[in-house]
Design a protein around this motif. Structure first.
Motif, PDB file in Angstrom:
ATOM      1  N   ARG A  50       0.852  -1.189   0.000  1.00 49.59           N
ATOM      2  CA  ARG A  50       0.000   0.000   0.000  1.00 49.59           C
ATOM      3  C   ARG A  50       0.890   1.242   0.000  1.00 49.59           C
ATOM      4  NH1 ARG A  50      -5.456  -0.414   1.161  1.00 49.59           N
ATOM      5  NH2 ARG A  50      -6.171  -2.503   1.652  1.00 49.59           N
ATOM      6  N   GLY A  51       0.449   2.262  -0.704  1.00 54.13           N
ATOM      7  CA  GLY A  51       1.173   3.517  -0.696  1.00 54.13           C
ATOM      8  C   GLY A  51       1.978   3.786  -1.948  1.00 54.13           C
ATOM      9  N   GLY A  52       2.364   2.756  -2.675  1.00 57.20           N
ATOM     10  CA  GLY A  52       3.111   2.935  -3.907  1.00 57.20           C
ATOM     11  C   GLY A  52       2.196   2.947  -5.119  1.00 57.20           C
ATOM     12  N   LEU A  53       2.795   3.190  -6.257  1.00 59.83           N
ATOM     13  CA  LEU A  53       2.035   3.209  -7.509  1.00 59.83           C
ATOM     14  C   LEU A  53       1.633   1.795  -7.925  1.00 59.83           C
ATOM     15  CD1 LEU A  53       1.106   4.622 -10.201  1.00 59.83           C
ATOM     16  CD2 LEU A  53       3.420   4.151 -11.051  1.00 59.83           C
ATOM     17  N   SER A  54       0.406   1.669  -8.371  1.00 59.96           N
ATOM     18  CA  SER A  54      -0.014   0.430  -9.031  1.00 59.96           C
ATOM     19  C   SER A  54      -0.911   0.808 -10.198  1.00 59.96           C
ATOM     20  CB  SER A  54      -0.754  -0.510  -8.064  1.00 59.96           C
ATOM     21  OG  SER A  54      -2.036  -0.010  -7.762  1.00 59.96           O
ATOM     22  N   TYR A  55      -0.890  -0.010 -11.229  1.00 58.97           N
ATOM     23  CA  TYR A  55      -1.782   0.247 -12.353  1.00 58.97           C
ATOM     24  C   TYR A  55      -2.077  -1.042 -13.097  1.00 58.97           C
ATOM     25  CZ  TYR A  55       2.652   0.547 -15.039  1.00 58.97           C
ATOM     26  OH  TYR A  55       3.895   0.305 -15.589  1.00 58.97           O
ATOM     27  N   MET A  79      -6.335   7.872 -10.149  1.00 56.68           N
ATOM     28  CA  MET A  79      -7.035   7.814  -8.871  1.00 56.68           C
ATOM     29  C   MET A  79      -6.316   8.546  -7.745  1.00 56.68           C
ATOM     30  SD  MET A  79      -8.177   3.795  -8.973  1.00 56.68           S
ATOM     31  CE  MET A  79      -9.453   3.909  -7.719  1.00 56.68           C
ATOM     32  N   HIS A  80      -5.018   8.873  -7.937  1.00 55.79           N
ATOM     33  CA  HIS A  80      -4.225   9.439  -6.843  1.00 55.79           C
ATOM     34  C   HIS A  80      -3.053  10.225  -7.417  1.00 55.79           C
ATOM     35  CE1 HIS A  80      -1.652   9.529  -3.233  1.00 55.79           C
ATOM     36  NE2 HIS A  80      -2.741   9.272  -2.532  1.00 55.79           N
ATOM     37  N   ASP A  81      -2.574  11.200  -6.635  1.00 56.48           N
ATOM     38  CA  ASP A  81      -1.425  12.013  -7.063  1.00 56.48           C
ATOM     39  C   ASP A  81      -0.208  11.169  -7.437  1.00 56.48           C
ATOM     40  OD1 ASP A  81      -2.296  14.646  -7.125  1.00 56.48           O
ATOM     41  OD2 ASP A  81      -1.884  14.997  -5.005  1.00 56.48           O
ATOM     42  N   VAL A  82      -0.046  10.025  -6.789  1.00 58.22           N
ATOM     43  CA  VAL A  82       1.113   9.179  -7.069  1.00 58.22           C
ATOM     44  C   VAL A  82       1.118   8.700  -8.516  1.00 58.22           C
ATOM     45  CG1 VAL A  82       0.057   6.964  -6.399  1.00 58.22           C
ATOM     46  CG2 VAL A  82       2.523   7.303  -6.098  1.00 58.22           C
ATOM     47  N   ALA A  83      -0.048   8.716  -9.152  1.00 60.45           N
ATOM     48  CA  ALA A  83      -0.172   8.239 -10.528  1.00 60.45           C
ATOM     49  C   ALA A  83      -0.171   9.350 -11.565  1.00 60.45           C
ATOM     50  CB  ALA A  83      -1.453   7.403 -10.677  1.00 60.45           C
ATOM     51  N   VAL A  84      -0.096  10.601 -11.126  1.00 59.73           N
ATOM     52  CA  VAL A  84      -0.141  11.723 -12.068  1.00 59.73           C
ATOM     53  C   VAL A  84       0.950  11.657 -13.144  1.00 59.73           C
ATOM     54  CG1 VAL A  84       0.180  14.236 -12.256  1.00 59.73           C
ATOM     55  CG2 VAL A  84      -1.402  13.298 -10.563  1.00 59.73           C
ATOM     56  N   PRO A  85       2.191  11.215 -12.823  1.00 58.90           N
ATOM     57  CA  PRO A  85       3.216  11.125 -13.875  1.00 58.90           C
ATOM     58  C   PRO A  85       2.835  10.225 -15.051  1.00 58.90           C
ATOM     59  CG  PRO A  85       4.253  11.048 -11.717  1.00 58.90           C
ATOM     60  CD  PRO A  85       2.776  10.957 -11.483  1.00 58.90           C
ATOM     61  N   GLN A  86       1.804   9.400 -14.879  1.00 52.68           N
ATOM     62  CA  GLN A  86       1.375   8.527 -15.973  1.00 52.68           C
ATOM     63  C   GLN A  86       0.805   9.311 -17.158  1.00 52.68           C
ATOM     64  OE1 GLN A  86       1.997   5.120 -15.885  1.00 52.68           O
ATOM     65  NE2 GLN A  86       3.131   5.867 -14.094  1.00 52.68           N
ATOM     66  N   PHE A 102      -8.165  13.017  -4.507  1.00 55.26           N
ATOM     67  CA  PHE A 102      -6.770  12.635  -4.305  1.00 55.26           C
ATOM     68  C   PHE A 102      -5.816  13.190  -5.366  1.00 55.26           C
ATOM     69  CE2 PHE A 102      -9.219   9.234  -2.205  1.00 55.26           C
ATOM     70  CZ  PHE A 102      -8.684   9.333  -0.932  1.00 55.26           C
ATOM     71  N   VAL A 103      -6.369  13.768  -6.414  1.00 50.39           N
ATOM     72  CA  VAL A 103      -5.556  14.413  -7.451  1.00 50.39           C
ATOM     73  C   VAL A 103      -5.903  15.889  -7.445  1.00 50.39           C
ATOM     74  CG1 VAL A 103      -4.943  14.499  -9.893  1.00 50.39           C
ATOM     75  CG2 VAL A 103      -5.570  12.307  -8.842  1.00 50.39           C
ATOM     76  N   LYS A 104      -4.996  16.688  -6.950  1.00 51.99           N
ATOM     77  CA  LYS A 104      -5.298  18.108  -6.780  1.00 51.99           C
ATOM     78  C   LYS A 104      -5.129  18.901  -8.075  1.00 51.99           C
ATOM     79  CE  LYS A 104      -6.287  17.303  -2.596  1.00 51.99           C
ATOM     80  NZ  LYS A 104      -7.721  17.103  -2.308  1.00 51.99           N
ATOM     81  N   LYS A 105      -4.188  18.480  -8.909  1.00 52.53           N
ATOM     82  CA  LYS A 105      -3.941  19.239 -10.130  1.00 52.53           C
ATOM     83  C   LYS A 105      -3.205  18.371 -11.142  1.00 52.53           C
ATOM     84  CE  LYS A 105      -2.037  23.676 -11.659  1.00 52.53           C
ATOM     85  NZ  LYS A 105      -1.233  24.872 -11.262  1.00 52.53           N
ATOM     86  N   LEU A 106      -3.608  18.489 -12.394  1.00 56.44           N
ATOM     87  CA  LEU A 106      -2.895  17.810 -13.470  1.00 56.44           C
ATOM     88  C   LEU A 106      -1.891  18.780 -14.090  1.00 56.44           C
ATOM     89  CD1 LEU A 106      -5.789  15.934 -15.314  1.00 56.44           C
ATOM     90  CD2 LEU A 106      -4.110  14.951 -13.735  1.00 56.44           C
ATOM     91  N   PRO A 107      -0.759  18.284 -14.567  1.00 58.88           N
ATOM     92  CA  PRO A 107       0.242  19.163 -15.177  1.00 58.88           C
ATOM     93  C   PRO A 107      -0.271  19.792 -16.472  1.00 58.88           C
ATOM     94  CG  PRO A 107       0.852  16.861 -15.456  1.00 58.88           C
ATOM     95  CD  PRO A 107      -0.314  16.881 -14.529  1.00 58.88           C
ATOM     96  N   GLN A 108       0.299  20.928 -16.836  1.00 58.10           N
ATOM     97  CA  GLN A 108      -0.123  21.642 -18.038  1.00 58.10           C
ATOM     98  C   GLN A 108       0.132  20.838 -19.309  1.00 58.10           C
ATOM     99  OE1 GLN A 108       1.752  25.502 -17.963  1.00 58.10           O
ATOM    100  NE2 GLN A 108       0.180  26.360 -16.630  1.00 58.10           N
ATOM    101  N   THR A 109       1.028  19.891 -19.247  1.00 62.57           N
ATOM    102  CA  THR A 109       1.307  19.065 -20.426  1.00 62.57           C
ATOM    103  C   THR A 109       0.069  18.328 -20.912  1.00 62.57           C
ATOM    104  OG1 THR A 109       2.057  17.304 -18.930  1.00 62.57           O
ATOM    105  CG2 THR A 109       3.753  18.718 -19.890  1.00 62.57           C
ATOM    106  N   VAL A 110      -0.865  18.064 -19.996  1.00 64.73           N
ATOM    107  CA  VAL A 110      -2.089  17.352 -20.369  1.00 64.73           C
ATOM    108  C   VAL A 110      -2.886  18.162 -21.381  1.00 64.73           C
ATOM    109  CG1 VAL A 110      -4.292  16.453 -19.542  1.00 64.73           C
ATOM    110  CG2 VAL A 110      -2.215  16.068 -18.211  1.00 64.73           C
ATOM    111  N   SER A 111      -3.022  19.462 -21.135  1.00 68.97           N
ATOM    112  CA  SER A 111      -3.823  20.310 -22.024  1.00 68.97           C
ATOM    113  C   SER A 111      -3.218  20.427 -23.420  1.00 68.97           C
ATOM    114  CB  SER A 111      -4.000  21.703 -21.415  1.00 68.97           C
ATOM    115  OG  SER A 111      -2.749  22.352 -21.272  1.00 68.97           O
ATOM    116  N   ARG A 112      -1.928  20.138 -23.529  1.00 67.69           N
ATOM    117  CA  ARG A 112      -1.300  20.167 -24.851  1.00 67.69           C
ATOM    118  C   ARG A 112      -1.561  18.878 -25.631  1.00 67.69           C
ATOM    119  NH1 ARG A 112       2.934  23.048 -21.996  1.00 67.69           N
ATOM    120  NH2 ARG A 112       4.238  21.188 -21.796  1.00 67.69           N
ATOM    121  N   LYS A 113      -1.963  17.847 -24.913  1.00 60.37           N
ATOM    122  CA  LYS A 113      -2.251  16.573 -25.567  1.00 60.37           C
ATOM    123  C   LYS A 113      -3.738  16.368 -25.819  1.00 60.37           C
ATOM    124  CE  LYS A 113       1.763  13.883 -24.099  1.00 60.37           C
ATOM    125  NZ  LYS A 113       2.230  12.620 -23.474  1.00 60.37           N
ATOM    126  N   THR A 114      -4.564  16.895 -24.906  1.00 55.42           N
ATOM    127  CA  THR A 114      -6.002  16.663 -25.050  1.00 55.42           C
ATOM    128  C   THR A 114      -6.812  17.704 -24.279  1.00 55.42           C
ATOM    129  OG1 THR A 114      -7.783  15.049 -24.758  1.00 55.42           O
ATOM    130  CG2 THR A 114      -6.083  15.093 -23.058  1.00 55.42           C
TER     131      THR A 114
END
Length: 203
Positions: A50-55, A79-86, A102-114
């Motif tokens: 528990r606590g680490g990334l899983s997908y 589902m969680h900030d730990v997975a945002v780098p995905q 659990f996800v407070k903010k997505l990086p700006q790179t997302v808006s450049r993709k979709t």
């Protein structure tokens, strides 16, 4: 050389280990099989239980799948900030869901993709409406199915009942229903892509 290879549709459910994203992907994958798709599901667990990334990744297509791994994804459920780098693995014009508890903010790179980004309140709904945050995965699955139109609610419910213990039936069914009614927003998924040209030295 005449070539036509289908590229399967790819989905990644990513979060913190213990959030239920593996079960989310498992129910999703089995429901797709019921709908007549060829399906491949793969799992990744972090170093900690528990606590680490899983997908879990789910690939599906109407034709046989040649290679069981995807590097980029048509749908990403975070589902969680730990997975945002995905989000680095998003395809152009892909679809992103994220749980705003659990996800407070997505990086700006997302808006450049979709531009297709959906903030879901799966954890809040699970806690406030059902009293158990552990069913947020089923709320989220209901949301994803409703928005994309990939699966019907009936198929999801019947598949869930084949994969969880009977004492969870009522709670998980309510979660799926709540998720399915969460938004009227819809995004049609693309039909299977075809690769019609091989790279050099692969003819």
């Amino acid at each position: 050389m005449n070539l036509s290879i289908s590229k399967p549709f790819s989905v990644r459910f990513a979060g913190e280990a213990g959030q239920g994203n593996i079960m989310m992907g498992h129910v999703f994958a089995n429901a797709l099989v019921k709908e007549g798709y060829n399906v491949v599901q793969t799992l990744h667990y972090g170093a900690r239980v528990r606590g680490g990334l899983s997908y879990t990744d789910v690939l599906f297509d109407k034709v046989p799948i040649d290679f069981p791994k995807a590097e980029t994804f048509d749908i990403l459920y975070v589902m969680h900030d730990v997975a945002v780098p995905q989000v680095e693995h998003l395809k152009k014009n892909s679809l992103v869901f994220y749980d705003d508890e659990f996800v407070k903010k997505l990086p700006q790179t997302v808006s450049r993709k979709t531009k297709k980004v959906i903030k879901v309140s799966a954890s809040k709904i699970a806690y406030n409406e059902i009293g158990n945050i552990n069913v947020s995965n089923m709320v989220g699955l209901g949301i994803l199915a409703s928005v994309t139109g990939i699966l019907s609610l009936d198929v999801l419910i019947s598949t869930m009942k084949e994969n969880v213990k009977e004492n969870y039936y009522e709670m998980d069914e309510k979660a799926l229903n709540l998720g399915y009614e969460f938004t009227k927003k819809t995004y049609k998924i693309r039909s299977g892509e075809k690769v019609t040209k091989l790279g050099r030295n692969f003819e």
